[in-house]
Enzyme design. Structure first.
Site, PDB file in Angstrom:
ATOM      1  N   ASP A   1      84.429  25.494 -92.793  1.00 42.98           N
ATOM      2  CA  ASP A   1      84.656  26.937 -92.985  1.00 42.98           C
ATOM      3  C   ASP A   1      86.150  27.267 -92.956  1.00 42.98           C
ATOM      4  O   ASP A   1      86.939  26.544 -92.355  1.00 42.98           O
ATOM      5  CB  ASP A   1      83.934  27.726 -91.872  1.00 42.98           C
ATOM      6  CG  ASP A   1      82.416  27.509 -91.937  1.00 42.98           C
ATOM      7  OD1 ASP A   1      81.752  27.651 -90.894  1.00 42.98           O
ATOM      8  OD2 ASP A   1      81.917  27.166 -93.029  1.00 42.98           O
TER       9      ASP A   1
ATOM     10  N   GLN B   1      88.940  19.110 -82.955  1.00 43.77           N
ATOM     11  CA  GLN B   1      87.641  19.811 -82.860  1.00 43.77           C
ATOM     12  C   GLN B   1      86.662  18.981 -82.028  1.00 43.77           C
ATOM     13  O   GLN B   1      86.916  17.823 -81.727  1.00 43.77           O
ATOM     14  CB  GLN B   1      87.064  19.984 -84.265  1.00 43.77           C
ATOM     15  CG  GLN B   1      87.003  18.688 -85.066  1.00 43.77           C
ATOM     16  CD  GLN B   1      87.266  18.862 -86.539  1.00 43.77           C
ATOM     17  OE1 GLN B   1      87.032  19.931 -87.136  1.00 43.77           O
ATOM     18  NE2 GLN B   1      87.776  17.817 -87.176  1.00 43.77           N
TER      19      GLN B   1
ATOM     20  N   ASP C   1      86.189  19.350-100.079  1.00 41.36           N
ATOM     21  CA  ASP C   1      84.984  19.327 -99.230  1.00 41.36           C
ATOM     22  C   ASP C   1      85.391  19.748 -97.820  1.00 41.36           C
ATOM     23  O   ASP C   1      85.462  18.944 -96.895  1.00 41.36           O
ATOM     24  CB  ASP C   1      84.388  17.911 -99.244  1.00 41.36           C
ATOM     25  CG  ASP C   1      83.117  17.838 -98.428  1.00 41.36           C
ATOM     26  OD1 ASP C   1      82.643  16.705 -98.173  1.00 41.36           O
ATOM     27  OD2 ASP C   1      82.601  18.893 -98.025  1.00 41.36           O
ATOM     28  N   SER C   2      85.723  21.013 -97.698  1.00 34.60           N
ATOM     29  CA  SER C   2      86.263  21.527 -96.429  1.00 34.60           C
ATOM     30  C   SER C   2      85.123  22.093 -95.592  1.00 34.60           C
ATOM     31  O   SER C   2      84.006  22.275 -96.082  1.00 34.60           O
ATOM     32  CB  SER C   2      87.245  22.657 -96.725  1.00 34.60           C
ATOM     33  OG  SER C   2      86.506  23.715 -97.311  1.00 34.60           O
TER      34      SER C   2
ATOM     35  N   HIS D   1      76.074  17.242-101.414  1.00 36.87           N
ATOM     36  CA  HIS D   1      77.031  16.281-101.977  1.00 36.87           C
ATOM     37  C   HIS D   1      76.774  16.023-103.460  1.00 36.87           C
ATOM     38  O   HIS D   1      77.722  15.872-104.244  1.00 36.87           O
ATOM     39  CB  HIS D   1      76.998  14.980-101.165  1.00 36.87           C
ATOM     40  CG  HIS D   1      77.541  15.143 -99.781  1.00 36.87           C
ATOM     41  ND1 HIS D   1      76.775  14.956 -98.644  1.00 36.87           N
ATOM     42  CD2 HIS D   1      78.766  15.539 -99.346  1.00 36.87           C
ATOM     43  CE1 HIS D   1      77.519  15.201 -97.580  1.00 36.87           C
ATOM     44  NE2 HIS D   1      78.732  15.560 -97.965  1.00 36.87           N
TER      45      HIS D   1
ATOM     46  N   ASP E   1      82.920  12.928 -93.481  1.00 35.46           N
ATOM     47  CA  ASP E   1      81.643  12.247 -93.211  1.00 35.46           C
ATOM     48  C   ASP E   1      81.364  11.165 -94.253  1.00 35.46           C
ATOM     49  O   ASP E   1      80.525  10.305 -94.054  1.00 35.46           O
ATOM     50  CB  ASP E   1      80.495  13.275 -93.184  1.00 35.46           C
ATOM     51  CG  ASP E   1      80.553  14.200 -94.393  1.00 35.46           C
ATOM     52  OD1 ASP E   1      80.913  15.370 -94.215  1.00 35.46           O
ATOM     53  OD2 ASP E   1      80.295  13.719 -95.511  1.00 35.46           O
TER      54      ASP E   1
ATOM     55  N   ASP F   1      96.882  16.083 -93.404  1.00 34.46           N
ATOM     56  CA  ASP F   1      96.534  17.426 -93.869  1.00 34.46           C
ATOM     57  C   ASP F   1      96.422  17.427 -95.388  1.00 34.46           C
ATOM     58  O   ASP F   1      97.378  17.070 -96.091  1.00 34.46           O
ATOM     59  CB  ASP F   1      97.619  18.406 -93.413  1.00 34.46           C
ATOM     60  CG  ASP F   1      97.402  19.794 -93.992  1.00 34.46           C
ATOM     61  OD1 ASP F   1      98.379  20.442 -94.355  1.00 34.46           O
ATOM     62  OD2 ASP F   1      96.218  20.189 -94.139  1.00 34.46           O
ATOM     63  N   GLY F   2      95.282  17.847 -95.878  1.00 35.29           N
ATOM     64  CA  GLY F   2      95.053  17.817 -97.327  1.00 35.29           C
ATOM     65  C   GLY F   2      95.995  18.705 -98.104  1.00 35.29           C
ATOM     66  O   GLY F   2      96.439  18.359 -99.201  1.00 35.29           O
TER      67      GLY F   2
ATOM     68  N   GLU G   1      91.612  13.212 -94.973  1.00 31.38           N
ATOM     69  CA  GLU G   1      90.864  13.853 -93.865  1.00 31.38           C
ATOM     70  C   GLU G   1      91.820  13.969 -92.684  1.00 31.38           C
ATOM     71  O   GLU G   1      92.465  12.991 -92.290  1.00 31.38           O
ATOM     72  CB  GLU G   1      89.657  12.975 -93.528  1.00 31.38           C
ATOM     73  CG  GLU G   1      89.044  13.216 -92.154  1.00 31.38           C
ATOM     74  CD  GLU G   1      88.498  14.614 -91.932  1.00 31.38           C
ATOM     75  OE1 GLU G   1      87.676  15.068 -92.758  1.00 31.38           O
ATOM     76  OE2 GLU G   1      88.919  15.269 -90.960  1.00 31.38           O
TER      77      GLU G   1
END
Ligand code: SAM
Length: 287
Positions: free
Chosen positions: A172, A46, A169-170, A77, A101, A151-152, A120
């Site tokens: 969209d 991304q 905590d993804s 958070h 983050d 990959d989670g 992550e």
């Protein structure tokens, strides 16, 4: 009345040099006046962009979608983490999926846990957060942080470790994130929770994406005996009205405020957050 800002009048022609923003839908755009762009990189997954803004501090975008702003990230958070951690008796190990983050990790590490594993997919997000988002990225330096780049969904399906809490905590539900909104992913999480463990996920904006909220709660109900949707304000997320879905195989209780100095969460606000508008509860609770 003395407003804190002088409202400009009339339509704004956005000058790309002065404004950065996000299409919250195809017809709604939120814009932030910026000082300067401080980082941009096209990673394997991304586009990562970080700005210094005039009113909201640092703003972190992924593919032109706001992930956090320095000024309001605590609202998101704290409400993702503390309703869960406040009701678990001495949790030892937590798992965070996404959250590159570091904000969710920061909140979880406020408890005397042994280990926080964060999975992550994009290492460039972690590196950029460490460097340009110190208010969340500094959590990666904690010796209890166990950072895995991957990959989670794959991690959750393959790990034989057990956790007291899982935080999803993804971003969209598109691209690599889509799998984190799947029924199988929730089923796999159910297998890796300790007895009485809790999973909580951000489940998007009920105002714009109610179908996601509905589906996520449906998946949770399929695997857990108790689940609920609760709300929180996140001013810079689409509509500012945000949702979370929590589930466990025992009664969901009233969390205690075990951590001092929080700016948003308290036990009463979690109870209030479960009171949903008619248009939501009329649809969600027959599920
Ligand atoms: N709080 C933000 C929000 O609600 O939009 C999102 C936090 S965080 C920036 C989302 C992270 O999920 C991103 O860093 C992204 O790289 C990561 N991600 C996307 N798909 C993933 C996957 N399948 N496994 C692990 N992390 C993933």
């Amino acid at each position: 009345m003395n407003l804190h800002y002088k409202k400009e009048r009339g339509s704004v022609i956005l000058n790309k040099k002065e404004w950065a923003g996000e299409y919250q839908t195809n017809n709604v755009f939120i814009a932030f006046k910026i000082k300067k762009k401080i980082f941009e990189k096209q990673s394997k997954y991304q586009k990562i962009t970080i700005y210094d803004s005039i009113e909201l501090g640092r703003i972190f975008f992924l593919d032109d979608v706001v992930m956090l702003t320095e000024k309001d990230e605590f609202m998101y958070h704290e409400m993702l983490v503390h309703p869960t951690m406040g009701q678990l008796d001495s949790p030892k190990k937590v798992l965070i999926i996404g959250g590159g983050d570091g904000g969710t990790l920061r909140e979880a590490l406020k408890y005397p846990i042994e280990k926080a594993t964060l999975v992550e997919i994009d290492k460039d997000v972690i590196e950029a957060s460490k460097k340009y988002l110190p208010f969340t990225g500094k959590s990666f330096m904690d010796k209890r942080a166990n950072i895995i780049v991957g990959d989670g969904a794959k991690f959750v399906a393959e790990t034989d470790e057990k956790f007291d809490a899982v935080f999803v905590d993804s971003a969209d539900p598109v691209g690599d994130c889509a799998v984190l909104f799947s029924e199988k992913f929730i089923g796999d999480i159910h297998k890796i929770l300790n007895k009485g463990g809790i999973v909580v996920a951000q489940s998007e904006s009920p105002f714009y994406d109610f179908v996601v909220v509905k589906d996520y709660l449906k998946f949770m109900k399929k695997y857990f005996t108790h689940s609920l949707t609760y709300l929180g304000f996140v001013p810079t997320y689409p509509s500012g009205m945000w949702s979370y879905v929590m589930a466990r195989d025992m009664e969901i209780g009233i969390p205690k405020e075990k951590v001092k100095g929080l700016k948003y969460f308290n036990p009463v606000i979690f109870q209030a957050a479960q009171a949903l508008p008619n248009w939501m509860c009329n649809t969600l609770y027959p599920i």
